[in-house]
Design a protein around this motif. Structure first.
Motif, short mmCIF file in Angstrom:
data_model
loop_
_atom_site.label_atom_id
_atom_site.label_comp_id
_atom_site.label_asym_id
_atom_site.label_seq_id
_atom_site.Cartn_x
_atom_site.Cartn_y
_atom_site.Cartn_z
N ASP A 43 36.97 46.19 44.43
CA ASP A 43 36.68 46.40 42.93
C ASP A 43 35.36 45.96 42.39
OD1 ASP A 43 36.96 45.46 40.14
OD2 ASP A 43 38.38 46.79 40.24
N SER A 66 34.33 45.08 39.37
CA SER A 66 34.33 44.01 38.62
C SER A 66 34.50 42.66 39.39
CB SER A 66 35.49 44.11 37.52
OG SER A 66 35.42 45.27 36.86
N ARG A 67 35.57 42.54 40.48
CA ARG A 67 35.42 41.45 41.20
C ARG A 67 34.36 41.02 41.96
NH1 ARG A 67 41.19 43.32 41.20
NH2 ARG A 67 40.81 44.64 43.13
N THR A 110 33.91 35.65 31.52
CA THR A 110 33.97 36.76 30.52
C THR A 110 32.77 37.32 29.81
OG1 THR A 110 36.28 35.74 30.19
CG2 THR A 110 35.63 37.29 28.77
N LEU A 123 34.56 43.62 29.38
CA LEU A 123 36.12 43.06 29.97
C LEU A 123 36.57 41.78 29.12
CD1 LEU A 123 36.10 43.29 33.88
CD2 LEU A 123 37.01 44.86 32.23
N HIS A 144 41.71 38.21 29.53
CA HIS A 144 42.94 38.26 30.23
C HIS A 144 42.42 39.42 31.65
CE1 HIS A 144 45.50 36.54 27.38
NE2 HIS A 144 45.03 37.11 26.64
N ALA A 145 41.77 40.39 31.42
CA ALA A 145 41.35 41.00 32.49
C ALA A 145 40.40 40.11 33.38
CB ALA A 145 40.37 42.36 31.92
N VAL A 146 39.77 39.46 32.90
CA VAL A 146 38.76 38.66 34.03
C VAL A 146 39.70 37.76 34.65
CG1 VAL A 146 37.12 36.71 34.29
CG2 VAL A 146 36.65 38.98 32.61
N LYS A 202 42.92 38.19 35.17
CA LYS A 202 43.57 38.88 36.16
C LYS A 202 42.81 39.24 37.78
CE LYS A 202 46.30 43.05 36.20
NZ LYS A 202 46.91 44.23 35.55
N HIS A 203 41.84 39.28 37.49
CA HIS A 203 40.68 39.54 38.54
C HIS A 203 40.31 38.18 39.33
CE1 HIS A 203 39.65 43.86 37.84
NE2 HIS A 203 39.14 43.47 36.76
#
Length: 108
Positions: free
Chosen positions: A12, A14-15, A34, A40, A43-45, A47-48
């Motif tokens: 991914d 983003s990761r 973040t 992003l 919460h998305a960060v 999660k990653h």
């Protein structure tokens, strides 16, 4: 090491950006990550970050209300060693050095 989880984690973009940010400056809070990964949200960060933790690529700890993340490069090194023998590593290093030299000589 679970190779599949490491490969899935770094697949991914983003990761990979999170890993790059931690490589540039280790020990960042999720809030700082973040900011580096806008647009992003937190919460998305987070999660990653959890996916990266599950793969063993990131280690985090709570400091008060903040979660501080640290890079763990060991799984990536193990992954590289799995496919690159000593000869391949030397040859690759030489080719990468040549590419860097050629890139320096290029005009924009």
């Amino acid at each position: 090491m679970d190779t599949d989880s490491v490969i899935a984690a770094i697949a991914d973009p983003s990761r990979r950006r999170i890993l790059d940010a931690l490589r540039a400056r280790d020990g960042q809070r999720v809030g700082e990550l973040t900011d580096a990964l806008a647009p992003l949200g937190r919460h998305a960060v987070l999660k990653h970050v959890r996916v990266l933790e599950a793969a063993g690529l990131v280690v985090s700890r709570k400091e008060g209300r903040a979660r501080v993340c640290h890079l763990n490069p060991v799984p990536i090194v193990q992954l590289a060693q799995r496919w690159i023998d000593d000869f391949g590593a030397r040859a690759s290093a030489g080719l990468l050095a040549l590419q860097a030299d050629l890139d320096k000589g290029e005009e924009p």
